[in-house]
Scaffold this motif. Sequence first.
Motif, short mmCIF file in Angstrom:
data_model
loop_
_atom_site.label_atom_id
_atom_site.label_comp_id
_atom_site.label_asym_id
_atom_site.label_seq_id
_atom_site.Cartn_x
_atom_site.Cartn_y
_atom_site.Cartn_z
N GLU A 102 5.12 -9.09 -10.10
CA GLU A 102 5.25 -9.34 -8.50
C GLU A 102 4.43 -8.40 -7.62
O GLU A 102 3.96 -8.62 -6.70
N TYR A 103 4.26 -7.00 -8.21
CA TYR A 103 3.19 -6.14 -7.78
C TYR A 103 1.84 -6.32 -7.61
O TYR A 103 1.01 -6.00 -6.82
N LEU A 104 1.56 -6.95 -8.60
CA LEU A 104 0.07 -7.32 -8.75
C LEU A 104 -0.19 -8.63 -7.59
O LEU A 104 -1.25 -8.54 -7.07
N ASP A 198 4.21 -2.81 -2.47
CA ASP A 198 5.55 -3.50 -2.03
C ASP A 198 5.53 -3.01 -0.19
O ASP A 198 6.57 -2.54 0.19
N ALA A 199 4.51 -3.59 0.49
CA ALA A 199 4.51 -3.15 1.69
C ALA A 199 3.86 -4.42 2.34
O ALA A 199 2.95 -5.28 1.79
N ALA A 200 3.67 -4.39 3.79
CA ALA A 200 3.00 -5.44 4.61
C ALA A 200 1.70 -4.46 5.37
O ALA A 200 2.24 -3.37 5.86
N LEU A 201 0.67 -4.98 5.30
CA LEU A 201 -0.55 -4.47 5.90
C LEU A 201 -0.94 -5.25 7.07
O LEU A 201 -1.18 -6.29 7.11
N PHE A 202 -1.30 -4.49 8.35
CA PHE A 202 -1.76 -5.22 9.39
C PHE A 202 -3.11 -4.92 10.02
O PHE A 202 -3.48 -5.38 11.13
N ASP A 203 -3.71 -4.00 9.45
CA ASP A 203 -4.99 -3.29 9.97
C ASP A 203 -5.59 -2.37 8.95
O ASP A 203 -4.85 -2.04 7.99
N SER A 204 -6.92 -2.20 8.95
CA SER A 204 -7.60 -1.18 8.25
C SER A 204 -7.25 0.19 8.64
O SER A 204 -6.62 0.45 9.77
N MET A 205 -7.26 0.96 7.50
CA MET A 205 -7.00 2.53 7.71
C MET A 205 -8.00 3.16 7.48
O MET A 205 -7.85 4.50 7.14
N ASP A 206 -9.21 2.87 7.47
CA ASP A 206 -10.42 3.64 7.01
C ASP A 206 -10.50 4.75 7.79
O ASP A 206 -11.09 5.98 7.31
N GLU A 207 -10.03 5.07 9.00
CA GLU A 207 -10.00 6.16 9.45
C GLU A 207 -9.27 7.42 8.87
O GLU A 207 -9.87 8.64 9.03
N LEU A 208 -8.37 7.14 8.00
CA LEU A 208 -7.73 8.13 7.30
C LEU A 208 -8.53 8.75 6.18
O LEU A 208 -8.44 9.98 5.81
N PHE A 209 -9.74 8.15 5.91
CA PHE A 209 -10.78 8.91 5.01
C PHE A 209 -11.62 10.21 5.46
O PHE A 209 -12.14 10.90 4.93
N ALA A 312 6.69 11.35 2.72
CA ALA A 312 6.84 10.04 1.93
C ALA A 312 5.62 10.00 0.92
O ALA A 312 4.76 10.43 1.05
N SER A 313 6.06 8.95 0.14
CA SER A 313 5.08 8.81 -1.19
C SER A 313 4.46 7.33 -0.96
O SER A 313 3.81 6.91 -2.13
N ASP A 314 5.16 6.65 -0.05
CA ASP A 314 4.50 5.20 -0.16
C ASP A 314 3.18 5.03 0.21
O ASP A 314 2.31 4.06 -0.08
N ILE A 315 2.67 6.13 1.14
CA ILE A 315 1.22 6.01 1.45
C ILE A 315 0.96 7.57 1.79
O ILE A 315 1.68 8.29 2.18
N MET A 316 -0.09 7.71 0.94
CA MET A 316 -0.83 9.10 0.82
C MET A 316 -2.24 9.22 1.00
O MET A 316 -2.97 8.38 0.54
N VAL A 317 -2.70 10.08 1.68
CA VAL A 317 -4.30 10.40 1.72
C VAL A 317 -4.49 11.64 0.64
O VAL A 317 -3.81 12.71 1.04
N ILE A 318 -5.34 11.53 -0.35
CA ILE A 318 -5.40 12.47 -1.28
C ILE A 318 -6.88 12.94 -1.48
O ILE A 318 -7.53 12.00 -1.56
N LYS A 319 -7.10 13.93 -1.84
CA LYS A 319 -8.48 14.52 -2.67
C LYS A 319 -8.08 14.56 -3.98
O LYS A 319 -7.48 15.61 -4.26
N PRO A 439 11.18 -8.95 -1.00
CA PRO A 439 11.02 -10.20 -0.59
C PRO A 439 10.83 -11.48 -1.84
O PRO A 439 11.41 -12.53 -1.69
N TRP A 440 10.02 -11.04 -2.75
CA TRP A 440 9.81 -11.97 -3.87
C TRP A 440 11.18 -12.16 -4.69
O TRP A 440 10.81 -13.13 -5.45
N LEU A 441 11.85 -11.39 -4.49
CA LEU A 441 13.16 -11.48 -5.54
C LEU A 441 14.08 -12.72 -4.87
O LEU A 441 15.00 -12.95 -5.63
N TYR A 442 13.79 -13.29 -3.74
CA TYR A 442 14.41 -14.30 -3.17
C TYR A 442 13.46 -15.69 -3.29
O TYR A 442 12.50 -15.68 -3.25
#
Length: 483
Positions: A102-104, A198-209, A312-319, A439-442
Motif C-alpha cells: 500500500e505504501y508503494l 502515507d500523506a497527501a502532497l499539494f505542491d513542490s517543496m524544492d525550496e527546502l533543499f 516530527a519524523s514524517d517529513i525531514m530535511v537531512i544532510k 485511507p487505503w484500508l477502507y
Amino acid sequence: MLFFSKRKLRVLVLVLGIAFLIAATTRAVIQFQLGEEVNHYNTYFSTHKDSLHDIYDPLNIKQIPYETINVLYENRVMEEGQRQKSIDWSKFAYVSYATEPEYLCNTVILFEKLKQFGTKAKLVVLVSKDLLDSENSDQIVCERLLERIREVDSEQVVIKLVDEIAKPKDSTPWNKSFTKLLVFNQTEYERIIYLDSDAALFDSMDELFFLPSYVNFAAPLTYWFISESDLQASYKERRSDNKTPVKLESVIKTLNTRAKKGQPIYNHLPSLPSSLVFRSGKIAKEITESNSLLANLFKLRRGTTSSRVKFASDIMVIKPNSLTFQKIAQLLIPNSWGQKEQYDMDLINDGLYNLKEIINSQFLLFRKLRSAFVPEVMVLPFGKYGLLTGSVRERFHHELMANDILGYKKSQDATGPSLDSLVANCKYIHYSDWPINKPWLYSSFDELKCKPKDKNEELDVEMCKTWNSILQGFWDSKHMCQA
C-alpha cells in the motif's frame, strides 16, 4: 562497644550532612552563575545581532518562516539564471520508503505529483527486499507497482532494494518504521527531503533543499502535544511590551531584507520559546542537571525527560552522513530493541536531536570557543509542511495552524483565517487521525467519510467538508497505481 558504634554513626551522619550541604551549595552557586551567564548572552545576541558575523546564538533553537525559506530559494534560482552557479539537481533527492504494498502505491502518487509540480531532484524509494520475495503473496502486485514508479521518469526515479529493519517481537504497525532511518545513509546526495508515503502532497517543496548550508537536520515540530496553556505561555515569553505577542510580519520583513542582501540571518530567526523545551522554564537549572555526574552515568537515558515538543519524523530535511548513520545502526537501534513503545521518531529525538541536549551541547561548545559553534538544526513551520489530518477536526489546532512559528502571531482580522485557507496553505498533510486508519484500508470513501456532529454548527460542517476533501484526494489519485 555500643557507645562507640553510635558515636561513629553520628559522625558519619554529620559528615554526610556536611557533604550534602556543600554539594547543594556548590550546585546552587553554579546554577546562579550559569543563570547570570545565560541572561548575559540572551541580552548580547538580542542587542548585537545586526553586527554579528560567524558567531551564532547557542541558547536557542531557531524556527525559520516559510517566507524566508522561499527567499533563500529564489536567491539560489536567480544565481543559476545569471549563470553564476548552476544547480546540480542530481545531488538532491526526495526519498521515501516502503515495507508494504500500500505504501508503494502511495509512493507512485507522491512521485507523480512531484513530477507534475516540476521538480528536477531525484525521486528515491527504499524498498524492502521482502516485498519481492517469491514466498510473498504480494510479490506480483509489488513488482507491478515498482514498474509504475519507474514509469514516472526512468532517469529521475531511483529504486533501491534494502534489508528492512524490524523491531524483534513487536507486532505493532510501527515495528518496521526503523527502516526509514536508512535515509541518513544515502550519502551520494548533498541534501534529502524525506517524506513518509502515507500523506497527501499539494505542491513542490524544492525550496527546502536550499536551507542555510550549516543546517544538517530540519523538521516541523510535534505541535499536537502542545496544550492551550503551553501556547499562551509561549506568547507570553515572546511579548515585546508585556501585553501583546510579537507580530511575525515584522520579523519576516527583517529576515527577508537580510536574506535578499546575502546577510546572515540565523541570529534574527525566531527562537523556539524555552518554555516548550525546558519543562521547568529554568535553562540554567536543567543545563546543570544535564551535566551532573548522575546524568553522565546514564547518558543513554538522558533523553527520557523530554520537552513539550519534539521533531516530527514524517517529513525531514537531512544532510546524509555516514558517521551519523553509524551511530544509528551500531548504537541507537540496538539500544531501542529493549525499549517498549520506542520507534523511529523516539530514536531520532532521544538519540540524535533531543532539543534540550542540543542547547546543552551548543552552549558548552560556545563557552569554550565562540567561533567553534555552528548550528546544525532548524525548525520548519508545521502549518506549511507538517499538518496531520486529525488537526482539521481539532478546533484548538486551528489556532496553531494559523500561528505555526511558535511564540509569534500573524496579523489576522477578528475572525481569523478560514479553515479552508489554512489547509490550502499546507504543502504536505500526513494521514494521521487515530483511531481512523489509513485511507487505503477502507473499501470505499463512504466508510470513513466525516459527518458533522451538528449540521447547524457552521464550523462543524466546515471541518468535515475540509477533512473530506483531503481524504477524497487519495481516492481520486488511486488510478495512478494502475498499470
